[in-house]
Scaffold this active site. Structure first.
Site, mmCIF file in Angstrom:
data_model
loop_
_atom_site.group_PDB
_atom_site.id
_atom_site.type_symbol
_atom_site.label_atom_id
_atom_site.label_comp_id
_atom_site.label_asym_id
_atom_site.label_seq_id
_atom_site.Cartn_x
_atom_site.Cartn_y
_atom_site.Cartn_z
ATOM 1 C CG ASP A 153 -0.142 0.384 3.997
ATOM 2 O OD1 ASP A 153 0.230 -0.378 3.087
ATOM 3 O OD2 ASP A 153 0.435 1.453 4.271
ATOM 4 C CG ASP A 167 4.790 3.797 1.554
ATOM 5 O OD1 ASP A 167 3.744 4.176 2.106
ATOM 6 O OD2 ASP A 167 4.986 2.618 1.200
HETATM 7 C C1 DX5 Z 1 5.047 -0.216 5.083
HETATM 8 C C2 DX5 Z 1 4.443 0.716 4.074
HETATM 9 C C3 DX5 Z 1 3.541 -0.007 3.156
HETATM 10 C C4 DX5 Z 1 4.313 -0.862 2.247
HETATM 11 C C5 DX5 Z 1 3.524 -2.073 1.957
HETATM 12 O O1 DX5 Z 1 6.123 0.417 5.648
HETATM 13 O O2 DX5 Z 1 3.720 1.678 4.706
HETATM 14 O O3 DX5 Z 1 2.737 0.889 2.425
HETATM 15 O O4 DX5 Z 1 4.660 -0.190 1.072
HETATM 16 O O5 DX5 Z 1 4.350 -3.010 1.397
HETATM 17 P P1 DX5 Z 1 3.890 -4.522 1.278
HETATM 18 O O6 DX5 Z 1 2.562 -4.541 0.629
HETATM 19 O O7 DX5 Z 1 4.960 -5.161 0.467
HETATM 20 O O8 DX5 Z 1 3.838 -5.041 2.676
#
Ligand code: DX5
Length: 208
Positions: free
Chosen positions: A166, A33
């Site tokens: 995601d 990310d």
């Molecule tokens: C959200 C990100 C995700 C995040 C997911 O801003 O794009 O990729 O890392 O995190 P979890 O799985 O904890 O929701």
């Protein structure tokens, strides 16, 4: 079977290296990310030269404004796919064609409030759609299950479409995500905060 993509949202390179090592027994493909306090109110580690040294194959989730200006620095040898947000793109035809010159796969991410009809005309221009289950920016938020209607609709339009869901994905909602037609799930806290990573990995994959 759903492909589970561990997501790394970190401010430190050492944390990234450690997380790549932790999932090594299960996968070599991860999402990084990238946030720079423009599109989302958060910042992550984003020194591309160091990320290029990670021993993994990556998809880079660019949560930044104007990705068409900055994608080149992310077309690293260990990067397979660039994920860019529809909401950040000025001219879809022009910018996607430009980003395609990187030779990388292109994933088009949509926030929870973005509707499928807004991207319908562009599905053939990208390799994957990433349907966000949360407002991007932070790990550990609750999954907005209404977004699954968007997955179902797009899979009706184009059954072979690769769709990653995601944000907010966990072992309890992964079945409904798979049933909606998703092919990939991105997951951070469901893996990194699990008591046992191996057990969490199998549960996310849907393997008993
Ligand atoms: C959200 C990100 C995700 C995040 C997911 O801003 O794009 O990729 O890392 O995190 P979890 O799985 O904890 O929701």
């Amino acid at each position: 079977m759903l492909q589970v993509v561990p997501a790394i949202l970190e401010k430190s390179f050492n944390e990234m290296v450690e997380k790549v090592a932790r999932v090594k027994p299960y996968t070599n493909f991860l999402q990084i990310d990238i946030m720079d306090n423009t599109f989302v109110p958060n910042e992550t580690f984003r020194d591309a030269a160091r990320i290029a040294t990670l021993d993994a194959t990556l998809e880079i989730h660019l949560m930044i404004d104007k990705p068409a200006l900055y994608f080149q620095q992310w077309a690293l040898p260990n990067v397979q796919r660039l994920i860019v947000h529809f909401e950040t793109i000025g001219n879809m035809e022009h910018d996607i064609a430009l980003m395609r010159t990187s030779g990388k796969e292109i994933g088009l991410a949509i926030n929870p409030e973005t509707l499928t009809y807004e991207i319908k005309d562009y599905l053939d221009m990208v390799d994957m759609v990433v349907v966000m289950g949360v407002d991007p920016g932070f790990s550990g938020q609750q999954f907005q299950k209404d977004v699954l209607e968007k997955v179902k609709e797009m899979k009706k339009w184009k059954p072979e479409l690769l769709v990653e869901v995601d944000g907010g994905v966990n072992m309890y909602n992964r079945d409904m995500i798979e049933a909606a037609g998703a092919t990939h799930i991105g997951a951070a806290s469901a893996l990194w905060k699990a008591e046992d990573l191996g057990t969490a990995w199998k549960a996310l994959q849907g393997v008993e």
